[in-house]
Enzyme design. Structure first.
Site, PDB file in Angstrom:
ATOM      1  N   SER A  11     -35.867  20.513 -43.968  1.00 46.31           N
ATOM      2  CA  SER A  11     -34.662  19.760 -44.198  1.00 46.31           C
ATOM      3  C   SER A  11     -33.867  18.962 -42.919  1.00 46.31           C
ATOM      4  CB  SER A  11     -33.553  20.466 -44.441  1.00 46.31           C
ATOM      5  OG  SER A  11     -33.804  21.721 -44.651  1.00 46.31           O
ATOM      6  N   GLU A  13     -30.555  17.885 -40.693  1.00 49.92           N
ATOM      7  CA  GLU A  13     -28.904  17.881 -40.282  1.00 49.92           C
ATOM      8  C   GLU A  13     -28.124  16.963 -39.950  1.00 49.92           C
ATOM      9  OE1 GLU A  13     -26.824  22.100 -40.817  1.00 49.92           O
ATOM     10  OE2 GLU A  13     -25.949  21.390 -38.608  1.00 49.92           O
ATOM     11  N   HIS A  73     -22.286  19.575 -46.911  1.00 53.11           N
ATOM     12  CA  HIS A  73     -22.151  20.709 -45.969  1.00 53.11           C
ATOM     13  C   HIS A  73     -20.602  20.623 -46.893  1.00 53.11           C
ATOM     14  CE1 HIS A  73     -24.281  21.978 -42.921  1.00 53.11           C
ATOM     15  NE2 HIS A  73     -25.164  21.020 -44.007  1.00 53.11           N
ATOM     16  N   ARG A 103     -18.295  29.388 -45.256  1.00 44.54           N
ATOM     17  CA  ARG A 103     -16.440  29.549 -44.804  1.00 44.54           C
ATOM     18  C   ARG A 103     -16.325  28.764 -43.637  1.00 44.54           C
ATOM     19  NH1 ARG A 103     -14.322  34.306 -40.864  1.00 44.54           N
ATOM     20  NH2 ARG A 103     -15.134  32.540 -39.532  1.00 44.54           N
ATOM     21  N   GLY A 104     -17.040  28.345 -42.411  1.00 42.79           N
ATOM     22  CA  GLY A 104     -16.593  27.260 -41.740  1.00 42.79           C
ATOM     23  C   GLY A 104     -15.511  27.991 -40.540  1.00 42.79           C
ATOM     24  N   ASP A 105     -15.311  27.237 -39.317  1.00 41.58           N
ATOM     25  CA  ASP A 105     -14.368  27.410 -38.412  1.00 41.58           C
ATOM     26  C   ASP A 105     -13.068  26.765 -38.080  1.00 41.58           C
ATOM     27  OD1 ASP A 105     -16.534  30.088 -37.499  1.00 41.58           O
ATOM     28  OD2 ASP A 105     -17.737  28.351 -36.984  1.00 41.58           O
ATOM     29  N   ALA A 120     -16.839  33.101 -47.529  1.00 40.15           N
ATOM     30  CA  ALA A 120     -18.110  31.802 -47.819  1.00 40.15           C
ATOM     31  C   ALA A 120     -18.395  32.800 -49.823  1.00 40.15           C
ATOM     32  CB  ALA A 120     -19.519  31.751 -47.630  1.00 40.15           C
ATOM     33  N   TYR A 140     -26.982  34.564 -40.757  1.00 42.31           N
ATOM     34  CA  TYR A 140     -27.608  35.146 -39.172  1.00 42.31           C
ATOM     35  C   TYR A 140     -27.910  35.912 -38.721  1.00 42.31           C
ATOM     36  CZ  TYR A 140     -23.590  32.279 -39.717  1.00 42.31           C
ATOM     37  OH  TYR A 140     -22.564  31.768 -40.144  1.00 42.31           O
ATOM     38  N   LYS A 160     -23.364  37.041 -50.463  1.00 42.76           N
ATOM     39  CA  LYS A 160     -23.214  35.468 -50.999  1.00 42.76           C
ATOM     40  C   LYS A 160     -23.926  34.858 -51.809  1.00 42.76           C
ATOM     41  CE  LYS A 160     -23.226  34.201 -46.376  1.00 42.76           C
ATOM     42  NZ  LYS A 160     -23.006  33.292 -45.621  1.00 42.76           N
ATOM     43  N   GLN A 171     -28.694  30.605 -38.860  1.00 42.77           N
ATOM     44  CA  GLN A 171     -27.483  29.314 -37.666  1.00 42.77           C
ATOM     45  C   GLN A 171     -29.488  29.787 -36.478  1.00 42.77           C
ATOM     46  OE1 GLN A 171     -26.630  27.725 -35.737  1.00 42.77           O
ATOM     47  NE2 GLN A 171     -24.311  29.691 -35.954  1.00 42.77           N
ATOM     48  N   GLN A 207     -25.183  22.208 -23.322  1.00 38.72           N
ATOM     49  CA  GLN A 207     -24.334  21.922 -24.464  1.00 38.72           C
ATOM     50  C   GLN A 207     -24.900  23.423 -25.872  1.00 38.72           C
ATOM     51  OE1 GLN A 207     -25.659  19.268 -28.003  1.00 38.72           O
ATOM     52  NE2 GLN A 207     -24.245  18.166 -27.965  1.00 38.72           N
ATOM     53  N   PHE A 211     -22.817  26.537 -26.933  1.00 34.22           N
ATOM     54  CA  PHE A 211     -22.115  26.662 -28.206  1.00 34.22           C
ATOM     55  C   PHE A 211     -22.722  28.132 -28.709  1.00 34.22           C
ATOM     56  CE2 PHE A 211     -23.427  25.895 -32.601  1.00 34.22           C
ATOM     57  CZ  PHE A 211     -22.174  25.774 -33.169  1.00 34.22           C
ATOM     58  N   HIS A 261     -35.039  23.960 -41.213  1.00 33.33           N
ATOM     59  CA  HIS A 261     -34.485  23.392 -40.888  1.00 33.33           C
ATOM     60  C   HIS A 261     -33.700  22.454 -39.652  1.00 33.33           C
ATOM     61  CE1 HIS A 261     -30.253  22.091 -42.886  1.00 33.33           C
ATOM     62  NE2 HIS A 261     -29.592  22.071 -41.138  1.00 33.33           N
TER      63      HIS A 261
HETATM   64  P1  FAD Z   1     -19.115  33.737 -43.679  1.00 36.60           P
HETATM   65  O1  FAD Z   1     -20.464  34.387 -44.759  1.00 36.60           O
HETATM   66  O2  FAD Z   1     -17.253  34.169 -45.238  1.00 36.60           O
HETATM   67  O3  FAD Z   1     -18.950  35.250 -43.147  1.00 36.60           O
HETATM   68  C1  FAD Z   1     -17.665  34.891 -42.143  1.00 36.60           C
HETATM   69  C2  FAD Z   1     -17.868  36.325 -41.245  1.00 36.60           C
HETATM   70  O4  FAD Z   1     -17.012  36.921 -42.349  1.00 36.60           O
HETATM   71  C3  FAD Z   1     -19.058  37.303 -40.959  1.00 36.60           C
HETATM   72  O5  FAD Z   1     -18.001  37.916 -40.152  1.00 36.60           O
HETATM   73  C4  FAD Z   1     -18.609  37.679 -42.349  1.00 36.60           C
HETATM   74  O6  FAD Z   1     -19.665  39.158 -42.301  1.00 36.60           O
HETATM   75  C5  FAD Z   1     -17.431  38.172 -42.643  1.00 36.60           C
HETATM   76  N1  FAD Z   1     -18.080  38.308 -44.141  1.00 36.60           N
HETATM   77  C6  FAD Z   1     -18.093  37.561 -44.959  1.00 36.60           C
HETATM   78  N2  FAD Z   1     -17.932  38.181 -46.548  1.00 36.60           N
HETATM   79  C7  FAD Z   1     -16.605  38.773 -46.061  1.00 36.60           C
HETATM   80  C8  FAD Z   1     -15.706  39.181 -47.239  1.00 36.60           C
HETATM   81  N3  FAD Z   1     -15.826  39.120 -48.369  1.00 36.60           N
HETATM   82  N4  FAD Z   1     -15.249  40.331 -47.057  1.00 36.60           N
HETATM   83  C9  FAD Z   1     -15.010  40.974 -44.900  1.00 36.60           C
HETATM   84  N5  FAD Z   1     -15.259  40.224 -44.904  1.00 36.60           N
HETATM   85  C10 FAD Z   1     -16.215  39.237 -45.250  1.00 36.60           C
HETATM   86  N6  FAD Z   1     -19.179  25.126 -39.986  1.00 36.60           N
HETATM   87  C11 FAD Z   1     -19.139  24.333 -40.870  1.00 36.60           C
HETATM   88  O7  FAD Z   1     -17.161  23.785 -40.225  1.00 36.60           O
HETATM   89  N7  FAD Z   1     -19.393  22.984 -41.493  1.00 36.60           N
HETATM   90  C12 FAD Z   1     -20.331  23.219 -41.285  1.00 36.60           C
HETATM   91  O8  FAD Z   1     -20.908  21.645 -41.701  1.00 36.60           O
HETATM   92  C13 FAD Z   1     -21.347  23.888 -40.790  1.00 36.60           C
HETATM   93  N8  FAD Z   1     -22.301  23.764 -41.154  1.00 36.60           N
HETATM   94  C14 FAD Z   1     -22.759  25.569 -40.857  1.00 36.60           C
HETATM   95  C15 FAD Z   1     -24.291  24.831 -41.644  1.00 36.60           C
HETATM   96  C16 FAD Z   1     -25.548  26.254 -41.469  1.00 36.60           C
HETATM   97  C17 FAD Z   1     -26.989  26.604 -41.700  1.00 36.60           C
HETATM   98  C18 FAD Z   1     -24.617  27.694 -40.410  1.00 36.60           C
HETATM   99  C19 FAD Z   1     -24.999  29.120 -40.449  1.00 36.60           C
HETATM  100  C20 FAD Z   1     -23.424  27.373 -39.963  1.00 36.60           C
HETATM  101  C21 FAD Z   1     -22.286  26.037 -40.217  1.00 36.60           C
HETATM  102  N9  FAD Z   1     -21.193  26.341 -39.728  1.00 36.60           N
HETATM  103  C22 FAD Z   1     -20.615  25.565 -40.311  1.00 36.60           C
HETATM  104  C23 FAD Z   1     -20.995  27.521 -39.169  1.00 36.60           C
HETATM  105  C24 FAD Z   1     -19.730  28.488 -40.116  1.00 36.60           C
HETATM  106  O9  FAD Z   1     -19.001  27.900 -40.950  1.00 36.60           O
HETATM  107  C25 FAD Z   1     -19.233  29.092 -39.106  1.00 36.60           C
HETATM  108  O10 FAD Z   1     -20.435  30.387 -38.626  1.00 36.60           O
HETATM  109  C26 FAD Z   1     -18.726  30.433 -39.588  1.00 36.60           C
HETATM  110  O11 FAD Z   1     -18.208  30.833 -38.297  1.00 36.60           O
HETATM  111  C27 FAD Z   1     -19.250  31.371 -40.995  1.00 36.60           C
HETATM  112  O12 FAD Z   1     -19.335  30.188 -42.127  1.00 36.60           O
HETATM  113  P2  FAD Z   1     -19.964  32.153 -43.388  1.00 36.60           P
HETATM  114  O13 FAD Z   1     -20.473  30.324 -44.139  1.00 36.60           O
HETATM  115  O14 FAD Z   1     -21.842  31.913 -42.787  1.00 36.60           O
HETATM  116  O15 FAD Z   1     -18.757  32.713 -43.602  1.00 36.60           O
END
Ligand code: FAD
Length: 294
Positions: A11, A13, A73, A103-105, A120, A140, A160, A171, A207, A211, A261
């Site tokens: 895939s 991105e 996404h 989850r996003g940032d 997430a 991760y 998840k 990542q 860059q 990041f 990916h």
């Molecule tokens: P989560 O899985 O929710 O984890 C985030 C943090 O919270 C971790 O430290 C985890 O240990 C903790 N956590 C998770 N679940 C729980 C819970 N139930 N209770 C307590 N703690 C918990 N970002 C964007 O904004 N847009 C994008 O399009 C985007 N694409 C991405 C694509 C990929 C393949 C990857 C790997 C990342 C992408 N990101 C994107 C970045 C991502 O949004 C960030 O890394 C964000 O900080 C974490 O997202 P996550 O979905 O992994 O979060």
């Protein structure tokens, strides 16, 4: 036998461009990469302002102009639950079958944004209950930077999959050992979903280095030193970045990964060059081992 006959999935991105020039460049990139017949192309989601809408526009434009499967996404940040439900319905109506749930940032310097869910796994559950989509999530291998410990992060990753994710994309990382150890860990916990390595060629070292500090990906000292020795030689750094990514991807494929990916940064050439060096376009994929169950 082509790689499509194996169970591997590849895939690419893309991110939503912000200008007309960016849109034209992405259209050309998509045109160049489409003949590789990836399993899908994904489009990132920006929580801030116009980038939210940009994600939908970019995804629908690729659907309109190609026969590629597009995987948008979605993130917990930047939308309400109702908006996410509406987005899912719109995506389903234009033929989307899979989404990446994140989850996003929180973007810097943004006014407070709606946040449909805290994590997430809750978004995954929501999408699963909404119905009609395969769900991918982020993984991760070097652990999420906010996680209090690797153990907790791995447990959160497992949540998840339990919530309904059927695939994970990692990542980016530059040490394959980190991926193998992560994989081993989650397999020992009984989790069998495919975990596809994310490949980020170091084509713009400065860059990626910036990041990486934010996202917690480690750039090993030997790579850093080789890149620094080429400081001021952007072309040399790019060549090295492509060579390193090719070797990394080859080793991963030999180890039996379920696919790759590519983080394209909306450029075609690095992915094309790695692809061709690996012989992925044709029968040359036979030189690589068959994938195992991971
Ligand atoms: P989560 O899985 O929710 O984890 C985030 C943090 O919270 C971790 O430290 C985890 O240990 C903790 N956590 C998770 N679940 C729980 C819970 N139930 N209770 C307590 N703690 C918990 N970002 C964007 O904004 N847009 C994008 O399009 C985007 N694409 C991405 C694509 C990929 C393949 C990857 C790997 C990342 C992408 N990101 C994107 C970045 C991502 O949004 C960030 O890394 C964000 O900080 C974490 O997202 P996550 O979905 O992994 O979060």
């Amino acid at each position: 036998m082509s790689f499509h006959d194996t169970q591997r999935g590849y895939s690419f991105e893309f991110f939503p461009p912000k200008s007309d020039a960016g849109r034209q460049r992405l259209a050309k990139t998509v045109q160049k990469l489409a003949p590789l017949r990836p399993s899908f192309v994904s489009v990132t989601f920006g929580a801030g302002g116009s980038t939210r809408e940009g994600s939908f526009q970019t995804a629908s434009e690729i659907i309109r102009t190609t026969n590629l499967d597009v995987t948008p996404h979605l993130s917990c940040i930047g939308s309400t639950r109702d908006q996410i439900a509406a987005q899912l319905d719109t995506y389903r109506a234009i033929g989307v079958k899979r989404v990446v749930a994140l989850r996003g940032d929180v973007p810097e310097a943004e006014a407070p944004l709606p946040r449909a869910f805290a994590y997430a796994n809750e978004l995954v559950e929501f999408i699963r209950d909404h119905g009609g989509f395969e769900i991918s999530v982020g993984a991760y291998p070097e652990f999420h930077p906010e996680a209090p410990s690797p153990e907790i992060d791995v447990a959160n990753f497992v949540r998840k999959a339990q919530a309904g994710a059927t695939e994970a994309i990692t990542q980016y990382f530059y040490s394959n050992d980190a991926y193998y150890r992560f994989l081993d860990w989650v397999r020992r916990l009984g989790l069998e979903i495919p975990i596809v390595p994310g490949i980020m060629p170091l084509t713009d070292f400065a860059q990626v280095e910036r990041f990486s500090k934010f996202c917690g990906a480690d750039i090993p000292a030997w790579i850093r030193k080789r890149m620094c020795s080429l400081e001021g030689d952007a072309r040399g750094q790019e060549e090295l970045g492509i060579e390193l990514a090719t070797r990394q991807a080859e080793e991963l494929l030999r180890s039996g990964v379920p696919g790759l990916h590519f983080y394209t940064l909306n450029r075609a050439e690095p992915t094309l060059r790695i692809w061709h060096s690996l012989g992925l376009s044709d029968t040359a994929v036979q030189v690589l081992t068959q994938p195992s169950a991971n």
